[in-house]
Write a protein that holds these residues in place. Structure first.
Motif, PDB file in Angstrom:
ATOM      1  N   LYS A 113      -9.443  47.200   3.413  1.00 35.50           N
ATOM      2  CA  LYS A 113      -8.235  46.898   2.631  1.00 35.50           C
ATOM      3  C   LYS A 113      -7.834  45.441   2.828  1.00 35.50           C
ATOM      4  CE  LYS A 113      -3.342  48.011   2.265  1.00 35.50           C
ATOM      5  NZ  LYS A 113      -2.226  48.773   2.816  1.00 35.50           N
ATOM      6  N   GLU A 114      -7.861  44.980   4.063  1.00 34.69           N
ATOM      7  CA  GLU A 114      -7.480  43.598   4.360  1.00 34.69           C
ATOM      8  C   GLU A 114      -8.453  42.614   3.710  1.00 34.69           C
ATOM      9  OE1 GLU A 114      -7.719  46.064   6.704  1.00 34.69           O
ATOM     10  OE2 GLU A 114      -5.557  46.334   6.975  1.00 34.69           O
ATOM     11  N   GLN A 115      -9.744  42.937   3.744  1.00 32.09           N
ATOM     12  CA  GLN A 115     -10.720  42.071   3.095  1.00 32.09           C
ATOM     13  C   GLN A 115     -10.529  42.060   1.584  1.00 32.09           C
ATOM     14  OE1 GLN A 115     -14.201  43.916   4.850  1.00 32.09           O
ATOM     15  NE2 GLN A 115     -14.632  42.072   6.062  1.00 32.09           N
ATOM     16  N   GLN A 164      -7.705  42.391   0.044  1.00 32.14           N
ATOM     17  CA  GLN A 164      -6.552  41.529  -0.199  1.00 32.14           C
ATOM     18  C   GLN A 164      -6.968  40.065  -0.150  1.00 32.14           C
ATOM     19  OE1 GLN A 164      -4.039  43.067   2.940  1.00 32.14           O
ATOM     20  NE2 GLN A 164      -2.919  44.397   1.534  1.00 32.14           N
ATOM     21  N   GLN A 165      -7.783  39.718   0.830  1.00 37.67           N
ATOM     22  CA  GLN A 165      -8.261  38.344   0.944  1.00 37.67           C
ATOM     23  C   GLN A 165      -9.142  37.961  -0.242  1.00 37.67           C
ATOM     24  OE1 GLN A 165     -10.184  38.417   4.751  1.00 37.67           O
ATOM     25  NE2 GLN A 165      -8.274  38.304   5.893  1.00 37.67           N
ATOM     26  N   ILE A 166      -9.984  38.882  -0.688  1.00 41.92           N
ATOM     27  CA  ILE A 166     -10.841  38.630  -1.845  1.00 41.92           C
ATOM     28  C   ILE A 166      -9.986  38.388  -3.093  1.00 41.92           C
ATOM     29  CG2 ILE A 166     -12.503  39.688  -3.444  1.00 41.92           C
ATOM     30  CD1 ILE A 166     -13.734  41.074  -0.929  1.00 41.92           C
ATOM     31  N   ALA A 167      -8.968  39.206  -3.283  1.00 41.45           N
ATOM     32  CA  ALA A 167      -8.097  39.046  -4.455  1.00 41.45           C
ATOM     33  C   ALA A 167      -7.409  37.680  -4.435  1.00 41.45           C
ATOM     34  CB  ALA A 167      -7.066  40.167  -4.505  1.00 41.45           C
ATOM     35  N   ILE A 168      -6.928  37.291  -3.274  1.00 36.99           N
ATOM     36  CA  ILE A 168      -6.269  35.982  -3.156  1.00 36.99           C
ATOM     37  C   ILE A 168      -7.272  34.865  -3.429  1.00 36.99           C
ATOM     38  CG2 ILE A 168      -5.229  34.375  -1.502  1.00 36.99           C
ATOM     39  CD1 ILE A 168      -3.822  36.879  -0.279  1.00 36.99           C
ATOM     40  N   ARG A 169      -8.446  34.964  -2.850  1.00 40.28           N
ATOM     41  CA  ARG A 169      -9.451  33.907  -3.038  1.00 40.28           C
ATOM     42  C   ARG A 169      -9.892  33.823  -4.494  1.00 40.28           C
ATOM     43  NH1 ARG A 169     -10.581  29.312  -3.037  1.00 40.28           N
ATOM     44  NH2 ARG A 169     -12.728  28.652  -2.783  1.00 40.28           N
ATOM     45  N   CYS A 170     -10.072  34.950  -5.154  1.00 41.68           N
ATOM     46  CA  CYS A 170     -10.430  34.927  -6.577  1.00 41.68           C
ATOM     47  C   CYS A 170      -9.349  34.215  -7.385  1.00 41.68           C
ATOM     48  CB  CYS A 170     -10.638  36.337  -7.110  1.00 41.68           C
ATOM     49  SG  CYS A 170     -12.136  37.124  -6.512  1.00 41.68           S
ATOM     50  N   ALA A 171      -8.102  34.510  -7.077  1.00 38.21           N
ATOM     51  CA  ALA A 171      -6.997  33.847  -7.771  1.00 38.21           C
ATOM     52  C   ALA A 171      -7.013  32.345  -7.497  1.00 38.21           C
ATOM     53  CB  ALA A 171      -5.666  34.457  -7.354  1.00 38.21           C
ATOM     54  N   GLU A 172      -7.315  31.962  -6.262  1.00 39.26           N
ATOM     55  CA  GLU A 172      -7.376  30.539  -5.923  1.00 39.26           C
ATOM     56  C   GLU A 172      -8.523  29.834  -6.652  1.00 39.26           C
ATOM     57  OE1 GLU A 172      -5.530  30.268  -1.435  1.00 39.26           O
ATOM     58  OE2 GLU A 172      -7.617  30.890  -1.635  1.00 39.26           O
ATOM     59  N   ILE A 173      -9.627  30.541  -6.846  1.00 39.17           N
ATOM     60  CA  ILE A 173     -10.777  29.949  -7.527  1.00 39.17           C
ATOM     61  C   ILE A 173     -10.440  29.624  -8.978  1.00 39.17           C
ATOM     62  CG2 ILE A 173     -13.100  30.471  -8.414  1.00 39.17           C
ATOM     63  CD1 ILE A 173     -13.604  31.956  -5.727  1.00 39.17           C
ATOM     64  N   VAL A 174      -9.715  30.507  -9.661  1.00 36.81           N
ATOM     65  CA  VAL A 174      -9.405  30.272 -11.073  1.00 36.81           C
ATOM     66  C   VAL A 174      -8.109  29.498 -11.285  1.00 36.81           C
ATOM     67  CG1 VAL A 174     -10.710  32.290 -11.818  1.00 36.81           C
ATOM     68  CG2 VAL A 174      -8.265  32.505 -11.425  1.00 36.81           C
ATOM     69  N   LEU A 175      -7.315  29.328 -10.241  1.00 41.06           N
ATOM     70  CA  LEU A 175      -6.023  28.647 -10.375  1.00 41.06           C
ATOM     71  C   LEU A 175      -6.140  27.234 -10.964  1.00 41.06           C
ATOM     72  CD1 LEU A 175      -2.972  28.884  -9.962  1.00 41.06           C
ATOM     73  CD2 LEU A 175      -3.308  28.019  -7.642  1.00 41.06           C
ATOM     74  N   PRO A 176      -7.088  26.398 -10.534  1.00 41.90           N
ATOM     75  CA  PRO A 176      -7.172  25.054 -11.136  1.00 41.90           C
ATOM     76  C   PRO A 176      -7.411  25.083 -12.640  1.00 41.90           C
ATOM     77  CG  PRO A 176      -8.457  25.143  -9.117  1.00 41.90           C
ATOM     78  CD  PRO A 176      -8.030  26.551  -9.426  1.00 41.90           C
ATOM     79  N   PHE A 177      -8.172  26.057 -13.110  1.00 44.55           N
ATOM     80  CA  PHE A 177      -8.422  26.200 -14.538  1.00 44.55           C
ATOM     81  C   PHE A 177      -7.109  26.500 -15.264  1.00 44.55           C
ATOM     82  CE2 PHE A 177      -9.892  28.794 -18.194  1.00 44.55           C
ATOM     83  CZ  PHE A 177     -10.679  27.833 -18.818  1.00 44.55           C
ATOM     84  N   TYR A 178      -6.332  27.420 -14.719  1.00 40.59           N
ATOM     85  CA  TYR A 178      -5.043  27.775 -15.317  1.00 40.59           C
ATOM     86  C   TYR A 178      -4.090  26.580 -15.279  1.00 40.59           C
ATOM     87  CZ  TYR A 178      -0.674  30.186 -16.254  1.00 40.59           C
ATOM     88  OH  TYR A 178       0.518  30.557 -16.795  1.00 40.59           O
TER      89      TYR A 178
END
Length: 168
Positions: A50-52, A54-68
């Motif tokens: 579960k903790e991983q 959560q970390q994966i979800a955050i990292r995925c969001a961080e990866i696409v954030l510059p595009f947004y």
């Protein structure tokens, strides 16, 4: 592996490159020909805690954030929601604060999408300019598709590396 095959039939699974290896590794699965969504599903559903997740979800969001942020430079709500998620999983904020940030990010995105749709509709409403607008939009889309494809490939590489790092 067959017990965790998800939506793949045993025949489809056996045809995958990682199944031809003497040892099935996460790296072999990540670098295989199966679609990214399937790799992500396998890691999240079959390997990660579960903790991983959560970390994966955050990292995925961080990866696409510059595009947004490149498209919506004045909209900080998604970045704030990501930061709130990090603070939540470390116990520094409550779920209520996290939900406020999450709702703000969702509302900001919806507003940006609605504004883009309204601008496109307004541009297309003028029949005299419709042909020119269509040509310009097609040219812009072609340029954007090339840039988006390069960015998507870079994001895919980042995600591959991250999935291996977090579950390795």
């Amino acid at each position: 592996m067959h017990a965790n095959c998800g939506c793949y039939s045993p025949c489809q699974l056996n045809a995958c490159s990682f199944m031809q290896q003497p040892e099935i590794t996460l790296s072999a699965i990540i670098n295989s020909e199966i679609p990214l969504k399937d790799k992500y599903w396998f890691v999240c559903k079959k390997l990660a805690t579960k903790e991983q997740n959560q970390q994966i979800a955050i990292r995925c969001a961080e990866i696409v954030l510059p595009f947004y942020e490149a498209k919506y430079p004045d909209n900080s709500a998604p970045r704030e929601a990501i930061e709130a998620a990090k603070l939540f999983i470390t116990g520094h904020i409550s779920i209520d604060i996290l939900l406020v940030k999450r709702r703000a990010a969702a509302a900001a995105y919806a507003a940006a999408a609605a504004a883009a749709a309204a601008a496109a509709a307004a541009a297309a409403a003028d029949a005299a300019d419709a042909a020119a607008a269509a040509y310009a939009a097609a040219a812009d889309a072609a340029d954007a598709d090339a840039a988006d494809a390069a960015y998507a490939a870079a994001m895919k590489q980042q995600l591959h590396g991250y999935l291996i790092e977090i579950c390795g």
